[in-house]
Design an enzyme around this catalytic site. Structure first.
Site, mmCIF file in Angstrom:
data_model
loop_
_atom_site.group_PDB
_atom_site.id
_atom_site.type_symbol
_atom_site.label_atom_id
_atom_site.label_comp_id
_atom_site.label_asym_id
_atom_site.label_seq_id
_atom_site.Cartn_x
_atom_site.Cartn_y
_atom_site.Cartn_z
ATOM 1 N N MET A 30 5.205 30.591 -11.726
ATOM 2 C CA MET A 30 4.669 31.349 -12.858
ATOM 3 C C MET A 30 5.824 31.982 -13.639
ATOM 4 O O MET A 30 5.646 32.964 -14.349
ATOM 5 C CB MET A 30 3.683 32.410 -12.375
ATOM 6 C CG MET A 30 2.491 31.757 -11.663
ATOM 7 S SD MET A 30 0.987 32.726 -11.692
ATOM 8 C CE MET A 30 1.491 34.165 -10.797
ATOM 9 N N GLY A 31 7.032 31.401 -13.488
ATOM 10 C CA GLY A 31 8.182 31.891 -14.238
ATOM 11 C C GLY A 31 8.810 33.121 -13.620
ATOM 12 O O GLY A 31 8.598 33.397 -12.437
ATOM 13 N N HIS A 34 13.688 33.369 -9.840
ATOM 14 C CA HIS A 34 14.733 34.062 -9.084
ATOM 15 C C HIS A 34 15.223 33.153 -7.957
ATOM 16 O O HIS A 34 14.799 31.986 -7.854
ATOM 17 C CB HIS A 34 14.214 35.411 -8.562
ATOM 18 C CG HIS A 34 12.946 35.328 -7.768
ATOM 19 N ND1 HIS A 34 12.845 34.637 -6.582
ATOM 20 C CD2 HIS A 34 11.706 35.837 -8.002
ATOM 21 C CE1 HIS A 34 11.625 34.741 -6.116
ATOM 22 N NE2 HIS A 34 10.899 35.451 -6.968
ATOM 23 N N HIS A 37 12.875 30.858 -6.041
ATOM 24 C CA HIS A 37 12.496 29.594 -6.691
ATOM 25 C C HIS A 37 13.655 28.588 -6.610
ATOM 26 O O HIS A 37 13.447 27.392 -6.407
ATOM 27 C CB HIS A 37 12.151 29.835 -8.165
ATOM 28 C CG HIS A 37 11.021 30.784 -8.374
ATOM 29 N ND1 HIS A 37 11.196 32.053 -8.872
ATOM 30 C CD2 HIS A 37 9.690 30.658 -8.140
ATOM 31 C CE1 HIS A 37 10.022 32.665 -8.949
ATOM 32 N NE2 HIS A 37 9.096 31.846 -8.506
ATOM 33 N N ASP A 152 4.391 33.472 0.234
ATOM 34 C CA ASP A 152 2.936 33.548 0.055
ATOM 35 C C ASP A 152 2.322 32.645 1.123
ATOM 36 O O ASP A 152 1.879 31.531 0.830
ATOM 37 C CB ASP A 152 2.548 33.087 -1.353
ATOM 38 C CG ASP A 152 3.046 34.052 -2.400
ATOM 39 O OD1 ASP A 152 2.552 35.187 -2.441
ATOM 40 O OD2 ASP A 152 3.952 33.691 -3.166
HETATM 41 O O1 PAF Z 1 3.006 31.156 -6.201
HETATM 42 C C1 PAF Z 1 2.850 31.086 -7.436
HETATM 43 O O2 PAF Z 1 3.750 31.414 -8.228
HETATM 44 C C2 PAF Z 1 1.505 30.628 -7.998
HETATM 45 O O3 PAF Z 1 0.453 31.072 -7.225
HETATM 46 C C3 PAF Z 1 1.425 29.102 -8.219
HETATM 47 C C4 PAF Z 1 1.545 28.340 -6.899
HETATM 48 C C5 PAF Z 1 2.537 28.676 -9.157
HETATM 49 C C6 PAF Z 1 0.077 28.741 -8.855
HETATM 50 O O4 PAF Z 1 -0.079 29.368 -10.078
#
Ligand code: PAF
Length: 280
Positions: A30-31, A34, A37, A152
Site C-alpha cells: 500500500m506504498g 520501507h 518492503h 502481518d
Molecule cells: O499488507 C498490506 O500492505 C496490504 O494488506 C496488502 C497485502 C498490500 C493488500 O492491500
C-alpha cells in the site's frame, strides 16, 4: 523499471516476462515503502524472479474513514524506492479500475471465521477486503510467486488459505519481520510515535524475547502479557497459536507455535509476532 497504471498493460507486461522464461513475483503493497518492503523485493530477486511491485491503498480493507484518509501516500518516494530496490515493473492501478462497481457493491472474497479473530475483532470485514484485493492482484498478475511479510502474520495465513482454497497457481512466500537494531519491528505506523512511544513499542520485541525458554502455552501467554504490561503497552490481545490454523495452543501441546501480540501505544495500534516453543 517500467511503470504501468492500466490493468490491461500490467497483464501484458507480466505475460511478456513469463514468455521470456522468468518466474513473475508479485509484491503487493500500500506504498509508504520501507526496508520491510525492500526485503520482500530482495527475497524475490535472490530467487531470480522478475519483480512486479504494486502500490494500491485499498479502501475496502479500512473500516475507519479517518484511518484511510491518514494513511501515508508518498508516490514519488515510492517510485524512487522501487527503482533503487531493483523492481522490474511498478504498478499503480487506479481506484476506478480496481473497484469499477464501487467499493460497497464489488464482489467480495470471504475468508471465513479465521478473518473474525485477532485483527478481525476490532476491524470487521478487514480481511475480506484484503483477500478481495489480493485475489484481484493475483488474477491480473498471473501465475508465479507472491511475497508477503510475516509481520502481518494473520494476513499471511489467510492469504495462504485463500490461494489453497481457490486454486491460484501461485506459491506464497512468507518473509521474516525486519526490525530496527533496538528490536522494534518496522511499520509505516511507527512514524506516528514520539521517542517515548517508540521506547514503549520496543516492549513487543522485549516480550517475545522473554518466551525463548520452552513452557506450557498458558505460561508463555502469561509471560508475554506481564512483559507487555511492564512496558506500558495497552494490550489488545496476546495469544499463542498454531501457525497454520491460528487455533489457540492448549497446555498439553508440545511444539513450535506463534505468539501473536497487538496493542496500542500513544493511540497507535501496533502488532508483532514471533516463534516460540510450547511444552517441554
Ligand atoms: O499488507 C498490506 O500492505 C496490504 O494488506 C496488502 C497485502 C498490500 C493488500 O492491500
Amino acid at each position: 523499471m517500467q511503470h504501468v497504471r492500466a490493468i490491461a498493460e500490467w497483464r501484458r507486461s507480466a505475460s511478456a516476462l513469463r514468455e521470456s522464461g522468468r518466474t513473475v513475483a508479485l509484491v503487493p503493497t500500500m506504498g509508504a515503502l520501507h526496508a520491510g518492503h525492500e526485503s520482500l523485493v530482495a527475497a524475490a530477486r535472490d530467487r531470480g524472479d522478475a519483480v512486479v511491485l504494486s502500490v494500491f491503498v485499498n479502501p475496502r480493507q479500512f473500516n475507519d474513514a479517518d484511518d484511510l484518509a491518514r494513511y501515508p501516500r508518498t508516490p514519488e518516494a515510492d517510485e524512487e524506492f522501487a527503482r533503487r530496490a531493483g523492481v522490474d515493473v511498478l504498478v499503480t492501478p487506479a481506484l476506478a479500475e480496481m473497484w469499477p462497481t464501487g467499493r460497497a457493491t464489488a464482489t467480495t472474497v470471504n475468508v471465513g471465521p479465521l478473518g473474525e479473530l485477532f485483527e478481525g475483532v476490532d476491524r470487521p470485514g478487514h480481511f475480506n477486503g484484503v483477500a478481495s484485493v489480493v485475489a484481484k492482484l493475483l488474477i491480473v498478475n498471473g501465475p508465479g510467486r507472491l511475497y508477503l511479510g510475516e509481520k502481518d502474520f494473520q494476513q499471511l495465513v489467510l492469504v495462504r488459505q485463500m490461494v489453497h482454497d481457490l486454486g491460484f497457481d501461485v506459491e506464497v512466500v512468507g518473509c521474516p519481520i525486519v526490525r530496527e537494531s533496538s528490536g522494534l519491528a518496522l511499520s509505516s505506523r511507527n512514524v506516528r510515535l514520539s521517542e517515548a512511544g517508540r521506547e514503549v513499542a520496543r516492549g513487543f520485541s522485549r516480550a517475545l524475547a522473554r518466551v525463548s525458554e520452552p513452557a506450557a502455552a498458558s505460561v508463555q501467554r502469561a509471560r508475554l502479557r506481564a512483559s507487555l504490561e511492564e512496558s506500558g503497552v495497552d494490550i489488545a490481545y496476546v495469544d499463542v497459536v498454531d501457525p497454520t490454523s491460528l487455533a489457540s495452543a492448549r497446555d498439553d501441546e508440545v511444539g513450535e507455535r506463534r505468539a501473536l501480540l497487538a496493542g496500542y501505544v500513544e493511540g497507535v495500534r501496533l502488532i508483532d509476532n514471533g516463534r516460540l516453543w510450547v511444552g517441554r
